[in-house]
Design a protein around this motif. Sequence first.
Motif, PDB file in Angstrom:
ATOM      1  N   ALA A   7       0.795  -1.159   0.023  1.00 19.22           N
ATOM      2  CA  ALA A   7       0.016  -0.013   0.191  1.00 19.22           C
ATOM      3  C   ALA A   7       0.837   1.212   0.132  1.00 19.22           C
ATOM      4  CB  ALA A   7      -0.911  -0.038   1.225  1.00 19.22           C
ATOM      5  N   ASP A   8       0.390   2.223  -0.572  1.00 17.42           N
ATOM      6  CA  ASP A   8       1.110   3.550  -0.644  1.00 17.42           C
ATOM      7  C   ASP A   8       0.092   4.733  -1.000  1.00 17.42           C
ATOM      8  OD1 ASP A   8       3.649   4.802  -0.801  1.00 17.42           O
ATOM      9  OD2 ASP A   8       3.403   5.346  -3.005  1.00 17.42           O
ATOM     10  N   ASP A   9       0.573   5.885  -0.496  1.00 10.53           N
ATOM     11  CA  ASP A   9      -0.251   7.067  -0.570  1.00 10.53           C
ATOM     12  C   ASP A   9       0.285   8.232  -1.100  1.00 10.53           C
ATOM     13  OD1 ASP A   9      -2.705   5.578   0.928  1.00 10.53           O
ATOM     14  OD2 ASP A   9      -1.271   6.114   2.684  1.00 10.53           O
ATOM     15  N   THR A  10      -0.207   9.022  -1.756  1.00  8.00           N
ATOM     16  CA  THR A  10       0.445  10.196  -2.588  1.00  8.00           C
ATOM     17  C   THR A  10      -0.598  11.272  -2.672  1.00  8.00           C
ATOM     18  OG1 THR A  10       1.942   8.696  -3.772  1.00  8.00           O
ATOM     19  CG2 THR A  10       1.733  10.921  -4.418  1.00  8.00           C
ATOM     20  N   PHE A  11      -0.437  12.765  -2.258  1.00  9.28           N
ATOM     21  CA  PHE A  11      -1.088  13.607  -2.633  1.00  9.28           C
ATOM     22  C   PHE A  11      -0.850  14.394  -3.648  1.00  9.28           C
ATOM     23  CE2 PHE A  11      -2.229  18.228  -1.970  1.00  9.28           C
ATOM     24  CZ  PHE A  11      -3.590  17.977  -1.662  1.00  9.28           C
ATOM     25  N   LEU A  12      -1.912  14.565  -4.359  1.00  5.41           N
ATOM     26  CA  LEU A  12      -1.913  15.358  -5.652  1.00  5.41           C
ATOM     27  C   LEU A  12      -2.840  16.511  -5.525  1.00  5.41           C
ATOM     28  CD1 LEU A  12      -1.751  12.060  -6.447  1.00  5.41           C
ATOM     29  CD2 LEU A  12      -1.538  12.991  -8.606  1.00  5.41           C
ATOM     30  N   HIS A  32       3.930   1.419 -16.609  1.00  2.00           N
ATOM     31  CA  HIS A  32       4.412   0.885 -15.347  1.00  2.00           C
ATOM     32  C   HIS A  32       3.915  -0.370 -14.829  1.00  2.00           C
ATOM     33  CE1 HIS A  32       5.163   5.099 -14.079  1.00  2.00           C
ATOM     34  NE2 HIS A  32       4.330   5.416 -14.774  1.00  2.00           N
ATOM     35  N   TRP A  33       3.015  -0.866 -15.550  1.00  2.00           N
ATOM     36  CA  TRP A  33       2.671  -2.289 -15.234  1.00  2.00           C
ATOM     37  C   TRP A  33       2.613  -3.239 -16.438  1.00  2.00           C
ATOM     38  CZ3 TRP A  33       0.030   1.769 -13.010  1.00  2.00           C
ATOM     39  CH2 TRP A  33       0.260   1.894 -11.427  1.00  2.00           C
ATOM     40  N   LEU A  74      -3.910   9.838  -3.400  1.00  2.00           N
ATOM     41  CA  LEU A  74      -3.962   8.496  -4.332  1.00  2.00           C
ATOM     42  C   LEU A  74      -3.590   7.569  -3.483  1.00  2.00           C
ATOM     43  CD1 LEU A  74      -2.723   7.994  -7.903  1.00  2.00           C
ATOM     44  CD2 LEU A  74      -2.176   6.455  -6.211  1.00  2.00           C
ATOM     45  N   HIS A  75      -4.341   6.426  -3.156  1.00  2.00           N
ATOM     46  CA  HIS A  75      -4.113   5.342  -2.429  1.00  2.00           C
ATOM     47  C   HIS A  75      -3.977   4.137  -3.407  1.00  2.00           C
ATOM     48  CE1 HIS A  75      -5.505   7.230   1.379  1.00  2.00           C
ATOM     49  NE2 HIS A  75      -6.679   7.648   0.656  1.00  2.00           N
ATOM     50  N   TYR A  76      -2.755   3.599  -3.262  1.00  2.00           N
ATOM     51  CA  TYR A  76      -2.662   2.565  -4.050  1.00  2.00           C
ATOM     52  C   TYR A  76      -2.316   1.208  -3.518  1.00  2.00           C
ATOM     53  CZ  TYR A  76       0.943  -0.547  -6.844  1.00  2.00           C
ATOM     54  OH  TYR A  76       1.781  -1.585  -7.396  1.00  2.00           O
ATOM     55  N   TYR A  77      -3.004  -0.028  -3.882  1.00  2.00           N
ATOM     56  CA  TYR A  77      -2.990  -1.198  -3.199  1.00  2.00           C
ATOM     57  C   TYR A  77      -2.438  -2.390  -4.099  1.00  2.00           C
ATOM     58  CZ  TYR A  77      -5.603   1.349   0.236  1.00  2.00           C
ATOM     59  OH  TYR A  77      -6.144   2.251   1.392  1.00  2.00           O
ATOM     60  N   LEU A  78      -1.675  -3.270  -3.756  1.00  2.00           N
ATOM     61  CA  LEU A  78      -1.257  -4.138  -4.888  1.00  2.00           C
ATOM     62  C   LEU A  78      -1.398  -5.464  -3.773  1.00  2.00           C
ATOM     63  CD1 LEU A  78      -0.461  -5.114  -7.542  1.00  2.00           C
ATOM     64  CD2 LEU A  78       1.899  -5.077  -6.829  1.00  2.00           C
ATOM     65  N   LEU A 100      11.232  -8.962  -4.110  1.00  2.00           N
ATOM     66  CA  LEU A 100       9.917  -8.736  -4.697  1.00  2.00           C
ATOM     67  C   LEU A 100       9.094  -7.670  -4.337  1.00  2.00           C
ATOM     68  CD1 LEU A 100       8.654  -9.723  -7.383  1.00  2.00           C
ATOM     69  CD2 LEU A 100       7.360 -11.566  -5.785  1.00  2.00           C
ATOM     70  N   ALA A 101       8.711  -7.651  -3.261  1.00  2.00           N
ATOM     71  CA  ALA A 101       7.989  -6.517  -2.562  1.00  2.00           C
ATOM     72  C   ALA A 101       8.551  -4.954  -2.910  1.00  2.00           C
ATOM     73  CB  ALA A 101       7.514  -6.605  -0.847  1.00  2.00           C
ATOM     74  N   ARG A 102       9.721  -4.965  -2.529  1.00  2.00           N
ATOM     75  CA  ARG A 102      10.312  -3.558  -2.733  1.00  2.00           C
ATOM     76  C   ARG A 102      10.422  -3.295  -4.406  1.00  2.00           C
ATOM     77  NH1 ARG A 102      15.276  -1.107  -4.163  1.00  2.00           N
ATOM     78  NH2 ARG A 102      15.973   0.458  -2.845  1.00  2.00           N
ATOM     79  N   ARG A 103      10.571  -4.358  -5.341  1.00  2.00           N
ATOM     80  CA  ARG A 103      10.280  -4.116  -6.682  1.00  2.00           C
ATOM     81  C   ARG A 103       9.183  -3.414  -6.957  1.00  2.00           C
ATOM     82  NH1 ARG A 103       8.933  -6.867 -11.392  1.00  2.00           N
ATOM     83  NH2 ARG A 103       9.871  -6.158 -13.020  1.00  2.00           N
ATOM     84  N   TRP A 104       7.864  -3.917  -6.555  1.00  2.00           N
ATOM     85  CA  TRP A 104       6.652  -3.591  -6.931  1.00  2.00           C
ATOM     86  C   TRP A 104       6.263  -2.274  -6.217  1.00  2.00           C
ATOM     87  CZ3 TRP A 104       4.686  -4.796 -11.471  1.00  2.00           C
ATOM     88  CH2 TRP A 104       5.205  -6.069 -12.132  1.00  2.00           C
ATOM     89  N   ARG A 105       7.041  -2.203  -5.062  1.00  2.00           N
ATOM     90  CA  ARG A 105       6.466  -0.767  -4.204  1.00  2.00           C
ATOM     91  C   ARG A 105       7.178   0.447  -4.997  1.00  2.00           C
ATOM     92  NH1 ARG A 105       8.359  -2.475   0.276  1.00  2.00           N
ATOM     93  NH2 ARG A 105       6.524  -3.207   1.196  1.00  2.00           N
ATOM     94  N   ILE A 106       8.320   0.281  -5.485  1.00  2.00           N
ATOM     95  CA  ILE A 106       9.015   1.370  -6.294  1.00  2.00           C
ATOM     96  C   ILE A 106       8.294   1.669  -7.552  1.00  2.00           C
ATOM     97  CG2 ILE A 106      11.074   1.792  -7.722  1.00  2.00           C
ATOM     98  CD1 ILE A 106      12.495   0.390  -5.418  1.00  2.00           C
TER      99      ILE A 106
END
Length: 129
Positions: A7-12, A32-33, A74-78, A100-106
């Motif tokens: 999970a990650d959050d970014t303010f735009l 990106h994917w 923007l809340h991102y969940y994988l 693997l987690a670090r790669r997809w988090r980046i």
Amino acid sequence: MHGLDLADDTFLAVPGDLVSAAVAEPAFLRRHWSELVLRVYADRGVKGRCWTVDGPLHGTMEVWLEPVLDGTVLHYYLRVDPVGPDGRPLDLTPAARGRLARRWRIIGRGAALELKLRLEAGREPGLAP
């Protein structure tokens, strides 16, 4: 529970409808994917989107857009399991799972920052979007 739950959050500092439109762009998703096969299963408009994920990962991805102050978080969940070429879940060591987690988090963070830079371009700090 999935093998990777990120999970990650970014303010735009832009309205949610602009972020929603950008997230829906096929070119943005491919940038990106590209390794993943993403299929929309919930288009929530200005509230975001949800995808099923196939390919080397199997599970779901979500972008939830939350109006906050004069912009959008923007809340991102994988939530996925790594799978082999045969589609079976991989039994990874903790170190391999961490890499693997670090790669997809980046990758997820890079996607959010691309949107932030592109959609906020030309906006002076402290001014309304």
